[in-house]
Design a protein around this motif. Structure first.
Motif, PDB file in Angstrom:
ATOM      1  N   ILE A 161      39.913  32.377  48.295  1.00 14.92           N
ATOM      2  CA  ILE A 161      41.203  31.783  47.925  1.00 14.92           C
ATOM      3  C   ILE A 161      41.660  30.807  49.013  1.00 14.92           C
ATOM      4  N   ASP A 162      41.477  31.182  50.277  1.00 16.57           N
ATOM      5  CA  ASP A 162      41.835  30.290  51.385  1.00 16.57           C
ATOM      6  C   ASP A 162      41.011  29.004  51.335  1.00 16.57           C
ATOM      7  N   VAL A 163      39.728  29.141  51.015  1.00 15.54           N
ATOM      8  CA  VAL A 163      38.864  27.960  50.888  1.00 15.54           C
ATOM      9  C   VAL A 163      39.404  27.040  49.804  1.00 15.54           C
ATOM     10  N   LYS A 164      39.744  27.618  48.661  1.00 13.53           N
ATOM     11  CA  LYS A 164      40.246  26.823  47.536  1.00 13.53           C
ATOM     12  C   LYS A 164      41.547  26.119  47.899  1.00 13.53           C
ATOM     13  N   LYS A 165      42.415  26.809  48.599  1.00 15.17           N
ATOM     14  CA  LYS A 165      43.695  26.216  48.992  1.00 15.17           C
ATOM     15  C   LYS A 165      43.516  25.071  49.986  1.00 15.17           C
ATOM     16  N   SER A 166      42.379  25.047  50.671  1.00 13.38           N
ATOM     17  CA  SER A 166      42.106  23.979  51.628  1.00 13.38           C
ATOM     18  C   SER A 166      41.657  22.694  50.942  1.00 13.38           C
ATOM     19  N   GLY A 167      41.455  22.757  49.618  1.00 11.59           N
ATOM     20  CA  GLY A 167      40.997  21.585  48.880  1.00 11.59           C
ATOM     21  C   GLY A 167      39.501  21.553  48.638  1.00 11.59           C
ATOM     22  N   ARG A 168      38.794  22.562  49.096  1.00 10.13           N
ATOM     23  CA  ARG A 168      37.360  22.655  48.879  1.00 10.13           C
ATOM     24  C   ARG A 168      37.074  23.491  47.632  1.00 10.13           C
ATOM     25  N   GLY A 169      35.830  23.432  47.160  1.00  6.64           N
ATOM     26  CA  GLY A 169      35.439  24.259  46.033  1.00  6.64           C
ATOM     27  C   GLY A 169      35.094  25.661  46.502  1.00  6.64           C
ATOM     28  N   ALA A 170      35.313  26.651  45.629  1.00  4.80           N
ATOM     29  CA  ALA A 170      35.028  28.041  45.993  1.00  4.80           C
ATOM     30  C   ALA A 170      34.647  28.820  44.748  1.00  4.80           C
ATOM     31  N   GLY A 171      33.697  29.730  44.891  1.00  5.43           N
ATOM     32  CA  GLY A 171      33.286  30.536  43.753  1.00  5.43           C
ATOM     33  C   GLY A 171      32.590  31.814  44.184  1.00  5.43           C
ATOM     34  N   VAL A 172      32.534  32.771  43.268  1.00  5.87           N
ATOM     35  CA  VAL A 172      31.763  33.999  43.468  1.00  5.87           C
ATOM     36  C   VAL A 172      30.856  34.163  42.264  1.00  5.87           C
ATOM     37  N   LEU A 173      29.587  34.452  42.517  1.00  6.29           N
ATOM     38  CA  LEU A 173      28.609  34.612  41.453  1.00  6.29           C
ATOM     39  C   LEU A 173      28.110  36.055  41.447  1.00  6.29           C
ATOM     40  N   PHE A 174      28.314  36.736  40.337  1.00  4.29           N
ATOM     41  CA  PHE A 174      27.830  38.094  40.161  1.00  4.29           C
ATOM     42  C   PHE A 174      26.467  38.030  39.483  1.00  4.29           C
ATOM     43  N   LEU A 175      25.435  38.388  40.233  1.00  7.65           N
ATOM     44  CA  LEU A 175      24.078  38.391  39.678  1.00  7.65           C
ATOM     45  C   LEU A 175      23.792  39.781  39.139  1.00  7.65           C
ATOM     46  N   ILE A 176      23.727  39.884  37.817  1.00  5.20           N
ATOM     47  CA  ILE A 176      23.448  41.156  37.161  1.00  5.20           C
ATOM     48  C   ILE A 176      21.943  41.335  37.134  1.00  5.20           C
ATOM     49  N   GLN A 177      21.454  42.386  37.778  1.00  9.51           N
ATOM     50  CA  GLN A 177      20.026  42.527  38.027  1.00  9.51           C
ATOM     51  C   GLN A 177      19.309  43.283  36.901  1.00  9.51           C
ATOM     52  N   ILE A 178      19.626  42.820  35.664  1.00  8.25           N
ATOM     53  CA  ILE A 178      19.053  43.431  34.472  1.00  8.25           C
ATOM     54  C   ILE A 178      19.146  42.409  33.336  1.00  8.25           C
ATOM     55  N   GLU A 179      18.290  42.536  32.343  1.00  3.68           N
ATOM     56  CA  GLU A 179      18.279  41.604  31.206  1.00  3.68           C
ATOM     57  C   GLU A 179      19.172  42.073  30.056  1.00  3.68           C
ATOM     58  N   ASP A 180      19.469  41.128  29.154  1.00  4.53           N
ATOM     59  CA  ASP A 180      20.080  41.432  27.859  1.00  4.53           C
ATOM     60  C   ASP A 180      21.352  42.264  27.967  1.00  4.53           C
ATOM     61  N   VAL A 181      22.314  41.752  28.731  1.00  2.36           N
ATOM     62  CA  VAL A 181      23.610  42.420  28.825  1.00  2.36           C
ATOM     63  C   VAL A 181      24.661  41.575  28.113  1.00  2.36           C
ATOM     64  N   LYS A 182      25.791  42.185  27.781  1.00  3.77           N
ATOM     65  CA  LYS A 182      26.791  41.520  26.948  1.00  3.77           C
ATOM     66  C   LYS A 182      27.974  40.982  27.732  1.00  3.77           C
ATOM     67  N   SER A 183      28.436  41.719  28.734  1.00  4.96           N
ATOM     68  CA  SER A 183      29.680  41.335  29.398  1.00  4.96           C
ATOM     69  C   SER A 183      29.751  41.906  30.804  1.00  4.96           C
ATOM     70  N   PHE A 184      30.721  41.384  31.564  1.00  2.00           N
ATOM     71  CA  PHE A 184      30.926  41.821  32.943  1.00  2.00           C
ATOM     72  C   PHE A 184      32.423  41.929  33.221  1.00  2.00           C
ATOM     73  N   SER A 185      32.800  42.917  34.008  1.00  2.00           N
ATOM     74  CA  SER A 185      34.189  43.035  34.454  1.00  2.00           C
ATOM     75  C   SER A 185      34.237  43.756  35.797  1.00  2.00           C
ATOM     76  N   PRO A 186      35.349  43.632  36.530  1.00  2.00           N
ATOM     77  CA  PRO A 186      35.494  44.409  37.761  1.00  2.00           C
ATOM     78  C   PRO A 186      35.624  45.886  37.430  1.00  2.00           C
ATOM     79  N   ASN A 187      35.139  46.720  38.318  1.00  3.97           N
ATOM     80  CA  ASN A 187      35.157  48.173  38.110  1.00  3.97           C
ATOM     81  C   ASN A 187      36.464  48.749  38.653  1.00  3.97           C
ATOM     82  N   ASP A 188      37.501  48.673  37.840  1.00  2.39           N
ATOM     83  CA  ASP A 188      38.823  49.122  38.276  1.00  2.39           C
ATOM     84  C   ASP A 188      38.885  50.620  38.514  1.00  2.39           C
ATOM     85  N   ASP A 189      38.046  51.377  37.833  1.00  3.54           N
ATOM     86  CA  ASP A 189      38.052  52.831  38.036  1.00  3.54           C
ATOM     87  C   ASP A 189      37.608  53.197  39.442  1.00  3.54           C
ATOM     88  N   THR A 190      36.619  52.481  39.952  1.00  8.30           N
ATOM     89  CA  THR A 190      36.067  52.780  41.274  1.00  8.30           C
ATOM     90  C   THR A 190      36.819  52.082  42.401  1.00  8.30           C
TER      91      THR A 190
END
Length: 230
Positions: A161-190
């Motif tokens: 977020i600090d990077v983005k506010k500085s005017g630079r680009g910022a991102g996070v990439l979640f690499l799912i280490q398995i094939e043929d999945v439908k969706s992704f979300s944060p694990n709020d339970d854990t």
């Protein structure tokens, strides 16, 4: 990417601690290293087929890394050291559409007091900072991260977020280490705090990517985008 090392089959017995596992290999019980400090309880089930990567470093205490397992009929990679290598290959091959225009890919670079997995540069000098997270937790095609509380992961998101506010680009990439999945979300339970940080990052303009992987016995590559549910 291909492992370029010998891969062998084994049968998982148990995991006495987060660093090691007991397996049956060539009809003998041996100890192998687990390159993933996450829980992986839904993957490493006694009796499941696992994959060992031979490591010939003479200073090691174990001869193999346990890098993957069959979960049902799917091969899932659990090597936490692999995602950065897979994503770097994908960036070099221009597989991630939004990041295709970045021509210079630098690993492990800092912004202020923060260190990120990648710093990307366009020819005009425009900067983009990218953090990568490997995902192994999957149930009925839905994937979540993390599988254990991660203060470090939450901190990375706030730093992006600090990077983005500085005017630079910022991102996070979640690499799912398995094939043929439908969706992704944060694990709020854990880890509800990680989920809050991820949603805040998205609100602040940080890019959130989730990609599945093609996983084979001898390698893993980034495959296709996965629906993100925040």
């Amino acid at each position: 990417m291909e492992y370029n090392k010998n891969i062998y089959d084994a049968i998982f017995i148990n995991r006495p601690n987060r660093f090691n596992a007991k397996v049956i290999y060539n009809d003998e019980e041996i100890t192998v290293h687990v390159p993933n400090t996450g829980r992986c309880k839904e993957i490493l089930i006694p009796g499941c087929q696992v994959f060992l990567r031979e490591e010939k470093n003479p200073t090691r205490k174990t001869a193999f890394d346990l890098i993957g397992a069959y979960k049902g009929d799917k091969n899932i990679s659990i090597d936490s050291q692999i995602p950065n290598k897979v994503v770097k290959e994908a960036l070099e091959n221009k597989v991630v559409d939004k990041l295709k225009k970045y021509t210079n890919i630098l690993s492990e670079k800092t912004f202020g007091a923060s260190r990120f997995d990648f710093k990307l540069l366009k020819d005009n000098g425009e900067e983009y900072y990218l953090e990568v997270k490997g995902v192994t937790l999957e149930e009925n095609g839905h994937c979540r991260f993390p599988d254990a509380p991660t203060e470090r992961g939450r901190k990375h998101l706030l730093e992006l977020i600090d990077v983005k506010k500085s005017g630079r680009g910022a991102g996070v990439l979640f690499l799912i280490q398995i094939e043929d999945v439908k969706s992704f979300s944060p694990n709020d339970d854990t880890d509800p705090e990680f989920g809050k940080a991820l949603r805040k990052a998205a609100e602040e303009g940080v890019d959130i990517f989730a990609y599945s992987s093609k996983v084979t016995r001898t390698g893993i590559t980034l495959d296709k985008p996965v629906k993100i549910l925040l």
